[in-house]
Write a protein that holds these residues in place. Sequence first.
Motif, PDB file in Angstrom:
ATOM      1  N   ASP A   1       0.817  -1.222   0.000  1.00  0.00           N
ATOM      2  CA  ASP A   1       0.000   0.000   0.000  1.00  0.00           C
ATOM      3  C   ASP A   1       0.853   1.276   0.000  1.00  0.00           C
ATOM      4  O   ASP A   1       0.313   2.380  -0.147  1.00  0.00           O
ATOM      5  CB  ASP A   1      -0.945   0.016   1.201  1.00  0.00           C
ATOM      6  CG  ASP A   1      -0.217  -0.154   2.524  1.00  0.00           C
ATOM      7  OD1 ASP A   1       0.980  -0.508   2.512  1.00  0.00           O
ATOM      8  OD2 ASP A   1      -0.845   0.064   3.584  1.00  0.00           O
ATOM      9  N   SER A   2       2.159   1.129   0.157  1.00  0.00           N
ATOM     10  CA  SER A   2       3.044   2.299   0.196  1.00  0.00           C
ATOM     11  C   SER A   2       3.874   2.466  -1.077  1.00  0.00           C
ATOM     12  O   SER A   2       4.603   3.453  -1.209  1.00  0.00           O
ATOM     13  CB  SER A   2       4.001   2.189   1.397  1.00  0.00           C
ATOM     14  OG  SER A   2       3.291   2.082   2.611  1.00  0.00           O
ATOM     15  N   LEU A   3       3.761   1.540  -2.015  1.00  0.00           N
ATOM     16  CA  LEU A   3       4.624   1.553  -3.185  1.00  0.00           C
ATOM     17  C   LEU A   3       4.410   2.778  -4.058  1.00  0.00           C
ATOM     18  O   LEU A   3       5.370   3.372  -4.585  1.00  0.00           O
ATOM     19  CB  LEU A   3       4.426   0.284  -4.011  1.00  0.00           C
ATOM     20  CG  LEU A   3       4.898  -1.029  -3.372  1.00  0.00           C
ATOM     21  CD1 LEU A   3       4.717  -2.188  -4.335  1.00  0.00           C
ATOM     22  CD2 LEU A   3       6.350  -0.929  -2.931  1.00  0.00           C
ATOM     23  N   ASP A   4       3.153   3.188  -4.232  1.00  0.00           N
ATOM     24  CA  ASP A   4       2.878   4.355  -5.070  1.00  0.00           C
ATOM     25  C   ASP A   4       3.489   5.612  -4.453  1.00  0.00           C
ATOM     26  O   ASP A   4       4.038   6.462  -5.173  1.00  0.00           O
ATOM     27  CB  ASP A   4       1.371   4.542  -5.255  1.00  0.00           C
ATOM     28  CG  ASP A   4       0.760   3.483  -6.170  1.00  0.00           C
ATOM     29  OD1 ASP A   4       1.528   2.827  -6.906  1.00  0.00           O
ATOM     30  OD2 ASP A   4      -0.474   3.315  -6.133  1.00  0.00           O
ATOM     31  N   LEU A   5       3.406   5.729  -3.131  1.00  0.00           N
ATOM     32  CA  LEU A   5       3.987   6.892  -2.457  1.00  0.00           C
ATOM     33  C   LEU A   5       5.503   6.916  -2.627  1.00  0.00           C
ATOM     34  O   LEU A   5       6.104   7.974  -2.864  1.00  0.00           O
ATOM     35  CB  LEU A   5       3.624   6.862  -0.966  1.00  0.00           C
ATOM     36  CG  LEU A   5       2.139   7.046  -0.626  1.00  0.00           C
ATOM     37  CD1 LEU A   5       1.894   6.739   0.853  1.00  0.00           C
ATOM     38  CD2 LEU A   5       1.693   8.472  -0.953  1.00  0.00           C
TER      39      LEU A   5
ATOM     40  N   LYS B   1      15.209   2.148  -4.094  1.00  0.00           N
ATOM     41  CA  LYS B   1      14.715   2.841  -5.280  1.00  0.00           C
ATOM     42  C   LYS B   1      15.575   4.068  -5.611  1.00  0.00           C
ATOM     43  O   LYS B   1      15.876   4.344  -6.777  1.00  0.00           O
ATOM     44  CB  LYS B   1      13.275   3.276  -5.019  1.00  0.00           C
ATOM     45  CG  LYS B   1      12.515   3.752  -6.245  1.00  0.00           C
ATOM     46  CD  LYS B   1      11.883   2.598  -6.970  1.00  0.00           C
ATOM     47  CE  LYS B   1      10.939   3.094  -8.062  1.00  0.00           C
ATOM     48  NZ  LYS B   1      10.448   1.971  -8.899  1.00  0.00           N
TER      49      LYS B   1
ATOM     50  N   THR C   1      12.584   2.503  -0.075  1.00  0.00           N
ATOM     51  CA  THR C   1      12.853   3.866  -0.552  1.00  0.00           C
ATOM     52  C   THR C   1      14.318   4.028  -0.924  1.00  0.00           C
ATOM     53  O   THR C   1      14.641   4.569  -1.994  1.00  0.00           O
ATOM     54  CB  THR C   1      12.467   4.889   0.528  1.00  0.00           C
ATOM     55  OG1 THR C   1      11.088   4.722   0.886  1.00  0.00           O
ATOM     56  CG2 THR C   1      12.686   6.311   0.032  1.00  0.00           C
TER      57      THR C   1
ATOM     58  N   SER D   1       7.216   5.470  -5.074  1.00  0.00           N
ATOM     59  CA  SER D   1       7.504   5.749  -6.492  1.00  0.00           C
ATOM     60  C   SER D   1       7.366   7.225  -6.805  1.00  0.00           C
ATOM     61  O   SER D   1       8.181   7.795  -7.539  1.00  0.00           O
ATOM     62  CB  SER D   1       6.568   4.931  -7.390  1.00  0.00           C
ATOM     63  OG  SER D   1       6.840   3.558  -7.277  1.00  0.00           O
ATOM     64  N   ASP D   2       6.324   7.867  -6.260  1.00  0.00           N
ATOM     65  CA  ASP D   2       6.133   9.304  -6.485  1.00  0.00           C
ATOM     66  C   ASP D   2       7.295  10.108  -5.899  1.00  0.00           C
ATOM     67  O   ASP D   2       7.760  11.077  -6.515  1.00  0.00           O
ATOM     68  CB  ASP D   2       4.817   9.776  -5.865  1.00  0.00           C
ATOM     69  CG  ASP D   2       3.598   9.263  -6.622  1.00  0.00           C
ATOM     70  OD1 ASP D   2       3.769   8.833  -7.787  1.00  0.00           O
ATOM     71  OD2 ASP D   2       2.496   9.275  -6.049  1.00  0.00           O
TER      72      ASP D   2
ATOM     73  N   LYS E   1      10.413   9.833  -8.159  1.00  0.00           N
ATOM     74  CA  LYS E   1      10.351  10.622  -9.391  1.00  0.00           C
ATOM     75  C   LYS E   1      10.899  12.037  -9.187  1.00  0.00           C
ATOM     76  O   LYS E   1      11.428  12.647 -10.122  1.00  0.00           O
ATOM     77  CB  LYS E   1       8.906  10.685  -9.894  1.00  0.00           C
ATOM     78  CG  LYS E   1       8.385   9.363 -10.434  1.00  0.00           C
ATOM     79  CD  LYS E   1       6.901   9.457 -10.768  1.00  0.00           C
ATOM     80  CE  LYS E   1       6.348   8.098 -11.194  1.00  0.00           C
ATOM     81  NZ  LYS E   1       4.874   8.153 -11.417  1.00  0.00           N
TER      82      LYS E   1
ATOM     83  N   THR F   1       5.042  11.481   5.868  1.00  0.00           N
ATOM     84  CA  THR F   1       4.206  10.506   5.144  1.00  0.00           C
ATOM     85  C   THR F   1       3.958   9.237   5.950  1.00  0.00           C
ATOM     86  O   THR F   1       2.851   8.680   5.929  1.00  0.00           O
ATOM     87  CB  THR F   1       4.868  10.140   3.802  1.00  0.00           C
ATOM     88  OG1 THR F   1       5.165  11.326   3.071  1.00  0.00           O
ATOM     89  CG2 THR F   1       3.947   9.247   2.974  1.00  0.00           C
TER      90      THR F   1
ATOM     91  N   ASP G   1       9.376 -10.516  -6.257  1.00  0.00           N
ATOM     92  CA  ASP G   1       8.706  -9.575  -7.171  1.00  0.00           C
ATOM     93  C   ASP G   1       8.551 -10.162  -8.573  1.00  0.00           C
ATOM     94  O   ASP G   1       8.865  -9.515  -9.585  1.00  0.00           O
ATOM     95  CB  ASP G   1       9.472  -8.243  -7.244  1.00  0.00           C
ATOM     96  CG  ASP G   1       9.316  -7.413  -5.979  1.00  0.00           C
ATOM     97  OD1 ASP G   1       8.348  -7.644  -5.234  1.00  0.00           O
ATOM     98  OD2 ASP G   1      10.170  -6.533  -5.740  1.00  0.00           O
TER      99      ASP G   1
END
Length: 533
Positions: free
Chosen positions: A13-17, A86, A83, A19-20, A23, A39, A223
């Motif tokens: 549930d935290s992957l989109d945050l 990434k 994090t 990834s954003d 970026k 966050t 993954d």
Amino acid sequence: MKNHIKSKNIVADSLDLISDFFKNWDNNYISLSDFFNNTFNISSTVDQDIIDSYKFDWSNLPANASILTRPKSIKECSIILKTCYKCNIPITVSAGRTNLTGSATPEEGLILSTVLLTEPEIELDINNKHVLSSMGIPLEVLRNKILELSNQNLFYPVNPTSRNDAFVGGTLSCNASGFIPGDKGATRYWVKEIELLLPNGNYLLIRKGQYISIGSKFFLEDDNDIIELPIPNYRRPKIKNASGPFSSDKGEIDLIDLIIGSEGIFGLIVSCKLNLLSRPKKYLDLFLKLESENQAIDLYHYLYNKFDKDMSKVFALEYFGYNCQKYMNHKDFLFNSNNQVGLYIKVPIYNSTINDKSFEWFKILKSFNKNIKPEDVIVLNDKKNMELFFEARHSIPDNALIKTKELGGISIITDTIVPPENYKKYLSKVHRLLESEEIEYLLFGHLGDCHLHFHLIPEKNQEKKAISIYNLLIDYASELGGVYSAEHGTGKRKRLDFKKCYGGKAVRMISNLKSKLDPNFLLNRGNVIAYDH
């Protein structure tokens, strides 16, 4: 198959945050700290005054870090790892920071401190004799809690000297050992289960015997990728050993054995389940005066054979040898002459009395050497005797450090270990070398494992010579089937020692496995092997 492993993403549930954030990541650690704090409510700071108190361990190696995080849960740890993975940020895990090799010393990037990682709470299973523990508590707190919860009937046997300061997680990371000789004195023997986060933040639950490599390989489903993990198969001496990750020339390794003692380069241990031992009703504590070092080693061999090579039947066999008396308080309490050496022997008592066990051990000692007399043996079970002994014992390194400061030099302490059959030869060679070079030193340590520490105290103008001698001692140990580290690990300080003992091929094996799990060598970069990308 037993060599197939599957990881799990526990923060989907935290992957989109994450990834954003990636970026817009511009190497600004203030924004990273705000991201963690705002966050996810993960404690994070870029205040250098606070960071400075976390970035140095007992090695006193140079340290550098830009951000400190203090996660409170496994999920928070996973978010930090994901994090950083990434964003290509190096992470150094910091626990109690008692290590002497710099494994907790960051060279750049982020510090992940486990100081707040105290969940799950300690849970004791009396019937099955195991305990569940988090990573962020001091080992001695865990040991005392086990005694309390079990009504003094169970205990955790691993008791390194730094147990009051070392965290549970740190002891698993370096395979810490204590006074009990043999396999049972080291952490790896007692680990039943661990929860592990891979460098990319994914989760594994690993039980003893659950995953076994086949043909020197594991296969990790991670993954939706299948990753082949080639395990190290260089030959590893079967002695007390804290010299890098576990290896096997037979091609079979239990995954849990590979992780314990790998100094955090393959993943972050976030909880563990440890097997326990029934606590003896009492102990017999003896101090034995002997006439020479050779006699002490002969007694070790006698006991080794008498106990069918299981030296864990004594809970300590500690040696006080060359020059120890010179640096020892209360030496007149323990010794009759300056030439004597001493042994501290701790014997568990399960179904006997102290008097009976004392008589039994005096017979053992007499059967070893008929010239041993009652006055050569001090029973330390009296409270005052025990206090005097421990004051004497702990005074040795303290007084040696004072002497080092007076000389303006540096202390150099070996951690070498050599197989029993070669130990006299090793000691004799080292004594001759040090005496010929006229460097002050003393000798003490864990005779039950043939693991004694040469503590060199060179004068200021002898420092380079002392460092060269240390390197020769590593060579001697390796030539005689030993290794450079029996209990203190490799970290960053002893990477060259690892290469000298095991060779460049072993370095490449560790590097190859590390690269499969952590392509950019982000997690605990520089431990055991150098990062040269």
